[in-house]
Design a protein around this motif. Structure first.
Motif, PDB file in Angstrom:
ATOM      1  N   GLU A 213       1.021  -0.938   0.304  1.00 14.98           N
ATOM      2  CA  GLU A 213      -0.324  -0.561  -0.115  1.00 14.98           C
ATOM      3  C   GLU A 213       0.944   1.318   0.291  1.00 14.98           C
ATOM      4  O   GLU A 213       1.762   1.802   0.655  1.00 14.98           O
ATOM      5  N   ILE A 214       0.567   1.730  -0.382  1.00 17.32           N
ATOM      6  CA  ILE A 214       1.406   3.033  -0.678  1.00 17.32           C
ATOM      7  C   ILE A 214       0.661   4.247   0.247  1.00 17.32           C
ATOM      8  O   ILE A 214       0.324   4.429   0.451  1.00 17.32           O
ATOM      9  N   PHE A 215       2.182   4.910   0.926  1.00 19.60           N
ATOM     10  CA  PHE A 215       1.705   6.184   2.078  1.00 19.60           C
ATOM     11  C   PHE A 215       0.248   6.937   1.490  1.00 19.60           C
ATOM     12  O   PHE A 215       1.122   7.557   0.655  1.00 19.60           O
ATOM     13  N   ALA A 216      -0.371   7.677   2.524  1.00 22.87           N
ATOM     14  CA  ALA A 216      -0.758   8.323   2.226  1.00 22.87           C
ATOM     15  C   ALA A 216      -0.871   9.508   1.905  1.00 22.87           C
ATOM     16  O   ALA A 216      -1.007  10.268   1.308  1.00 22.87           O
ATOM     17  N   GLU A 217       0.614   9.934   2.499  1.00 25.01           N
ATOM     18  CA  GLU A 217       1.287  11.537   2.067  1.00 25.01           C
ATOM     19  C   GLU A 217       1.662  11.084   0.787  1.00 25.01           C
ATOM     20  O   GLU A 217       2.264  12.338   0.104  1.00 25.01           O
ATOM     21  N   TRP A 218       1.603  10.135  -0.299  1.00 23.87           N
ATOM     22  CA  TRP A 218       2.056  10.128  -1.144  1.00 23.87           C
ATOM     23  C   TRP A 218       1.384   9.309  -2.033  1.00 23.87           C
ATOM     24  O   TRP A 218       1.421  10.134  -3.502  1.00 23.87           O
TER      25      TRP A 218
ATOM     26  N   GLU B 298      18.738  -2.849   9.063  1.00 20.42           N
ATOM     27  CA  GLU B 298      17.756  -2.235  10.052  1.00 20.42           C
ATOM     28  C   GLU B 298      17.626  -0.357  10.102  1.00 20.42           C
ATOM     29  O   GLU B 298      16.735  -0.552  10.258  1.00 20.42           O
ATOM     30  N   ARG B 299      18.141   0.543   9.450  1.00 15.19           N
ATOM     31  CA  ARG B 299      18.016   1.445   8.663  1.00 15.19           C
ATOM     32  C   ARG B 299      17.372   1.982   8.026  1.00 15.19           C
ATOM     33  O   ARG B 299      16.205   2.825   7.975  1.00 15.19           O
ATOM     34  N   CYS B 300      17.042   0.396   7.450  1.00  9.40           N
ATOM     35  CA  CYS B 300      15.246   1.182   6.284  1.00  9.40           C
ATOM     36  C   CYS B 300      14.379   1.444   6.788  1.00  9.40           C
ATOM     37  O   CYS B 300      13.878   0.964   7.814  1.00  9.40           O
ATOM     38  N   PHE B 301      13.521   2.200   5.905  1.00  8.09           N
ATOM     39  CA  PHE B 301      12.146   2.680   6.392  1.00  8.09           C
ATOM     40  C   PHE B 301      11.292   1.309   6.284  1.00  8.09           C
ATOM     41  O   PHE B 301      10.406   1.273   5.857  1.00  8.09           O
ATOM     42  N   SER B 302      11.456   0.751   4.957  1.00  5.81           N
ATOM     43  CA  SER B 302      10.124  -0.116   4.346  1.00  5.81           C
ATOM     44  C   SER B 302      10.850  -1.446   4.331  1.00  5.81           C
ATOM     45  O   SER B 302      11.706  -2.175   4.337  1.00  5.81           O
ATOM     46  N   TRP B 303       9.679  -2.245   4.775  1.00  4.50           N
ATOM     47  CA  TRP B 303       9.886  -3.320   5.294  1.00  4.50           C
ATOM     48  C   TRP B 303      10.888  -4.360   3.914  1.00  4.50           C
ATOM     49  O   TRP B 303      11.083  -4.529   4.070  1.00  4.50           O
ATOM     50  N   SER B 304       9.861  -3.753   2.658  1.00  3.81           N
ATOM     51  CA  SER B 304      10.730  -4.669   1.239  1.00  3.81           C
ATOM     52  C   SER B 304      11.928  -4.675   0.637  1.00  3.81           C
ATOM     53  O   SER B 304      12.561  -5.197   0.968  1.00  3.81           O
ATOM     54  N   ASN B 305      12.268  -3.013   1.305  1.00  7.64           N
ATOM     55  CA  ASN B 305      13.432  -2.925   1.186  1.00  7.64           C
ATOM     56  C   ASN B 305      14.353  -3.688   1.839  1.00  7.64           C
ATOM     57  O   ASN B 305      15.513  -4.036   1.629  1.00  7.64           O
TER      58      ASN B 305
END
Length: 151
Positions: free
Chosen positions: A77-82, A128-135
């Motif tokens: 799901e695309i973040f709502a803000e984007w 650990e630093r990535c905000f994206s789960w897929s990344n």
């Protein structure tokens, strides 16, 4: 050309043989670290999207033959803000995963306005630093992917 982004993108994990991974910090979201990402343009092959995004976001001169297509895609799901960047009603994106091995931790030329900083980190720390789960998951799969390429 549509004014909206296509909900199809690439994720390109740049790394060295000893698993140093390049991360970029988003300019408009300090603390949001990621690998190279970007949306496919109309009529563009996914591999061409990956090459273009590496070149645009890092200044590293990538060529298609150097990229490894993982034959892996993630739907999220695309973040709502984007979502305003996409056509009305578009809520999901399909991301295709690639990697690019570099000989050394290259100097990076950041895309103005898109990223504010970069760093090369050991793979676990990068994940650990990535905000994206897929990344994060792609980086964690990197050692296994490299071992599979050597067989």
């Amino acid at each position: 050309m549509s004014r909206f982004k296509r909900p199809v993108s690439v994720l390109v994990v740049l790394h060295t043989a000893d698993l140093q991974v390049l991360l970029l910090e988003r300019a408009k979201h300090p603390g949001y670290w990621q690998s190279v990402t970007g949306s496919q343009e109309a009529g563009e092959e996914l591999l061409a999207t990956a090459v273009r995004e590496v070149n645009e976001e890092t200044g590293i001169d990538a060529v298609a033959a150097e990229l490894c297509d993982w034959q892996l895609s993630n739907r999220y799901e695309i973040f709502a803000e984007w979502r305003y960047r996409y056509a009305p009603g578009v809520r999901y994106n399909t991301e295709h995963v690639y990697s690019l091995q570099r000989v050394a931790t290259d100097a990076v030329r950041l895309a103005a306005g898109e990223h504010r900083a970069y760093c090369w980190l050991p793979w676990r720390e990068a994940a650990e630093r990535c905000f994206s789960w897929s990344n994060r998951e792609a980086i964690l799969m990197l050692p296994e992917r490299l071992a599979g390429q050597k067989k």
